[in-house]
Each structure stands twice: as C-alpha cells, then as structure tokens.
Design a protein around this motif. Sequence first.
Motif, short mmCIF file in Angstrom:
data_model
loop_
_atom_site.label_atom_id
_atom_site.label_comp_id
_atom_site.label_asym_id
_atom_site.label_seq_id
_atom_site.Cartn_x
_atom_site.Cartn_y
_atom_site.Cartn_z
N PRO A 62 4.04 12.14 6.74
CA PRO A 62 4.61 10.98 6.04
C PRO A 62 3.86 10.66 4.75
O PRO A 62 2.63 10.64 4.73
N VAL A 63 4.61 10.46 3.68
CA VAL A 63 4.00 10.22 2.37
C VAL A 63 4.97 9.41 1.51
O VAL A 63 6.19 9.53 1.65
N ASP A 64 4.42 8.53 0.67
CA ASP A 64 5.27 7.76 -0.23
C ASP A 64 5.39 8.41 -1.60
O ASP A 64 6.46 8.46 -2.19
N VAL A 94 -3.93 19.80 -0.55
CA VAL A 94 -3.28 18.51 -0.65
C VAL A 94 -4.28 17.45 -0.17
O VAL A 94 -4.80 17.55 0.94
N VAL A 95 -4.56 16.49 -1.04
CA VAL A 95 -5.51 15.42 -0.68
C VAL A 95 -4.74 14.13 -0.46
O VAL A 95 -4.01 13.69 -1.35
N ARG A 96 -4.88 13.58 0.74
CA ARG A 96 -4.12 12.35 1.07
C ARG A 96 -5.01 11.12 0.99
O ARG A 96 -6.16 11.15 1.43
N GLU A 97 -4.47 10.06 0.43
CA GLU A 97 -5.20 8.80 0.47
C GLU A 97 -4.21 7.64 0.41
O GLU A 97 -3.04 7.83 0.06
N GLU A 98 -4.72 6.46 0.81
CA GLU A 98 -3.88 5.28 0.75
C GLU A 98 -4.39 4.41 -0.39
O GLU A 98 -5.59 4.16 -0.49
N VAL A 99 -3.47 4.01 -1.28
CA VAL A 99 -3.90 3.19 -2.43
C VAL A 99 -3.17 1.86 -2.39
O VAL A 99 -2.12 1.73 -1.76
N SER A 132 0.85 -1.19 0.00
CA SER A 132 0.00 0.00 0.00
C SER A 132 0.89 1.24 0.00
O SER A 132 2.02 1.21 0.50
N LEU A 133 0.39 2.30 -0.62
CA LEU A 133 1.16 3.54 -0.76
C LEU A 133 0.36 4.70 -0.19
O LEU A 133 -0.84 4.82 -0.46
N ARG A 134 1.04 5.55 0.57
CA ARG A 134 0.41 6.81 1.01
C ARG A 134 0.67 7.85 -0.08
O ARG A 134 1.81 8.20 -0.34
N VAL A 135 -0.40 8.28 -0.70
CA VAL A 135 -0.28 9.21 -1.83
C VAL A 135 -0.87 10.57 -1.44
O VAL A 135 -1.93 10.64 -0.81
N GLU A 183 5.86 21.21 -0.32
CA GLU A 183 6.34 21.22 1.07
C GLU A 183 5.24 20.78 2.00
O GLU A 183 5.46 20.02 2.95
N GLN A 184 4.03 21.27 1.72
CA GLN A 184 2.87 20.91 2.53
C GLN A 184 2.62 19.40 2.43
O GLN A 184 2.34 18.74 3.43
N ALA A 185 2.75 18.85 1.24
CA ALA A 185 2.52 17.41 1.05
C ALA A 185 3.58 16.58 1.79
O ALA A 185 3.29 15.51 2.30
#
Lengths: 450, 104
Positions: free
Chosen positions: A169-171, A443-448, A109-112, A163-165
Amino acid sequence: MSGEFTVLSPVGMLGYGYREADFDACVAEGVDAIVVDSGSTDPGPSMLGLGHTLVTEESYLRDLRPMVRAVHRHRIPLLIGSAGGAGTDEQVDGMVALLGRIAAEQGISLRVAAIHSQVPHGLVRDRLAQGRIEPNVRGELPTESDVDDTLAVVAQIGAEPFEQALAEPVDVVVAGRAYDPAPYAAFLVPRGVEPGIAWHLGKILECGGVCAEPKGGGALATARADSFDIRPMGPEQRCTPLSVAAHTLYENSRPDLLAGPGGVLDVSGCDYEQLDERTVRVRGSRFEPTERRLLKLEGARITGHRCVFIGGIHDPVLIGQLDDFLARVEAETAALHPELADGTATVRFHVYGRDAVMGDREPHPVPGHEVGVLGEAVAPTPELAKAICTSARVGVLHLNYPGQLATAGNLALPLTPLDNPIGPVCAFSLYHLVDAEGIEHAVVREEVGA
Amino acid sequence: MTALRELAKVVRSKNAGPYEITFDVMFTDEATFARVRDSGVLTPARLAALYRTSVDQVRVCTFFAPALAFKLTLVRPGAQGGAGERDTFGAQQHAPLLDLEVPA
C-alpha cells in the motif's frame, strides 16, 4: 475489479500548471490512479549537470496540492516520474520533502515510496571497460574522462521498480529518472491490461493534453485488456484519431517501433476510432519484450562558463556586410584574448532575423530590415568568459566598417548590464544504453506529513 | 503544384533525444496522404538538400499509413543544450517543409 481502469494525467509536466476545476471534475467521476511526469532531456543537459529543477518549488507545490488532496480523499495512488527534471537522487528527495510539506499543511499523512535511479560512477567505469556500454545514435562511446567529469549519472528506469513500489500500500511513488510511460505500464499491466495497450497509453498520456485539439492541459484514459479510450481533461478540447495518432509519433525517431526499457512498442497495426465527440479508442498496439535488459544512462558535465550580450542592428549599410564585420570583430577580440586562438575559449554570434534558428541548414538566408545579434562567449572561468564577451560586445558596438555613416554606435542594446554571465554550460557526457544486469533500484518507504 | 502546408494538418519538428531532430507531417485523409506519398517529393535526397545536409544524416524518411503520416529524422548538428545551441527543443526546424511544392 471492473476490468476497466482510468488513469488521469492532469498536466504533461509537473509544475507547468493546470486547471484545478477540470481536474476535480475528472477525479469526481472516478479515476484509479494519477500519473504525472516531471522530467525530460528536452531542456538540455544543465538540469542534470547543475542539479537545477525544471520549475520553482512554488510551482511544484501549486500543482501537487490538488493531487495530494485527491489521493487522500479517494485513496488512489499518485505516481511521479523523473522527479524534479533530471531525476537525480537529490531531486527525488526534494520532491518527497515537498510532499511532506503539503501533507502537513493539509493535516494528513502520506505513505511515500521513493525510487532512486542514480548509478555510481564506479559501475559505469567498470561496464565501459567491459564493453557493456553501447555507442549512442551518433556511434560515439564515452571516454573514461567523460565518466570522471560527469556530475551525476541517472539510469532511465522501466516499469519494474514502480511495480515493486505499488506491490505494497502506497499513496505516492516518487521516482528518479524514468522512461516516461513506465509508471502507466506498472500500474496497468498487473491489472490485466495487455502490455502493448498499457505502454501505448503511457506514451500518449505522459504529455497530458498534447494529444488533444487544441493541445494543452491534462488527459485521461480508460484501459481494459485489449484497448484504451483517451480524452482530454478540458471540456472544450477533443481527441481525434489524427491528434492521438500524431502524438504516438511525437518525439520518436521512428513512427512504428518505439524502443524502451524492457521491450519495443509496435504501433504499426494500430487502429484509432472516434468513439464520441471527444474520445478516441485505440487498439492493436503490441509490445515485444527484449531478451537482454538494457537501461539508458544519462550524465552531464560542465564544459565551460558562459557570458552573453544581445543587441539589435538596424543600419542597412552594416547589415549588408554583417558576416565580414562579425569576422573582423572576432579577429579583434582574439587579438585581445589568446585563449580564443588556442581554443580554450570560444566566441560565437547568432544573428536573429537571419539564419539564427537553423544556421547552416537554413534554405532561405534572407535578412530582415533589422537583425538581432546574440554574442556568446564560453571560457574555462566565468571571469574570462565575461572579459571575452565584453571585448566582443565593444567590438560589435564600435568597430568601423566600409561605407559607415552611423559613427556613434552599431548596436541597439536592450539590456543593462550589457554583458551577462549566465553560468556554466553543460553537455551530455552519457546518453548510452548499458547492460543492466545487476543494476537494481531500491524502493525506500516512509510516511510523511502529520 | 501545391505547398505542403496546404495539404497537411500537422507539420512539426521536435527532439528525439539529444542527438536527433524528428519531423512529423500528418494528413487528414487517405487521398491527400497517397497524393503526397506518390508524388515522390519527400525523399532522403530532396530533404537532405532542403536541409543542406548529407543523405547519411537522414536516419528515417518514411511514410506511415496507419497514422496517415510522414516521418523524417535527421541527425542533429552540434550538441543539444551546449555552447552554440540554436534550438534546444528542436521545435522550430520544420518551416522549410511548409513550402515544399507537391505536384497535383
């Protein structure tokens, strides 16, 4: 933290392909981030106008798979700028979906984090009315109807949304239209690299190995507070002071001051030093922040539909009077299609082998022993464009001319169908700086993936 | 007289955005760079004439010593990628520079 950070750009444009073995070798040596650019206005306005991506889904998947594997295995972020070519919201979402497919394939899974950079038409209309849009380099402002006809408006984002993204933690960060060096600056400046160094590094690395000899493939750079070292990803390539300095000038109107969102990069005091056989060290780049926040808007609209034919002429009698002949063909075509006379449609010829590349600017107008003729009809509908194209092609093929010996036909035609509709023609309707006050990019975060 | 192609390592053209085409000429050593700069050949008037355009279409025409480079930027004729386009990337406009004669 070591105070040194290595950033790898495996290819200058996502989807163009790169050598996986070279990429794996660089990643194994240790990199802190992978950054890849995915868009440009160089291919013209049609990606933005029509929503087409620069390469196919398969090409994106092929290039992304090794990067996703590296991101997962080494816990390093991947930053993608100008997703899909034009960086529309749809192209950002499409790229996120491709990442989801790859993650599922790889059982991870990836944090996008997705950054959308489309701007509502209403905002553009308001700022135009308020005089908060600046003329482009030709001194032109968009009209209200240019804005109305624009299909999608994107704003070239700077470093802040990246920078905000990266603040959580993000992949993978997938951004819409972005200033090419912005993701590099966003990763490096908060880690203590001087802004001038970070922006200059980004300016060079965003094209991958174009800064190397021979050019091509990827490149990587190691940055510290006041300098960076750059080398190509391919072991048979090298960077030299000339190749890196040359790339600093690349695609900029000025050699010394490079303007972007948030400031101007001044490379007039730069120093390029050969560090080893393949590596160049760069120092002395400075970044001057601008007081007012400006963003560049990009928009495109459809100006017509196009149909083309192409053929070759080898007859010297005809080549010797080609301009007169084509003018006669144009007149005959216009006699059949009044839309040409009233300006709602156009027909043009490009004569390959004589001035086709430079047109009126050609200083050596010498015809070859054969020339190619590309006929290009543009009209408000695809049907009319095809009708005009056919008339023009038949004219070039069969119109008589003084001294004619070859009465069977004037044109060697390589293609069937002979007349080929190639779809809508677009033009940039917006390419202007706008006062960015109040324009934010969420910035929209989701896990895919799995 | 020597043709510019014999003196330079890089002679190229490329879009600088949709409205300008920019030209880079780069040299490998300071002596050659200085020779071309001091020859007075690469001027807005000469280059506008070479490219059959007017001097007001020349936006940048300058030597840049830190990179041993010469930079020329011309306003692009027509609309990039639109009807009548000749060179979408602007990448094949450099050729006339190759044969420019530079005095010894």
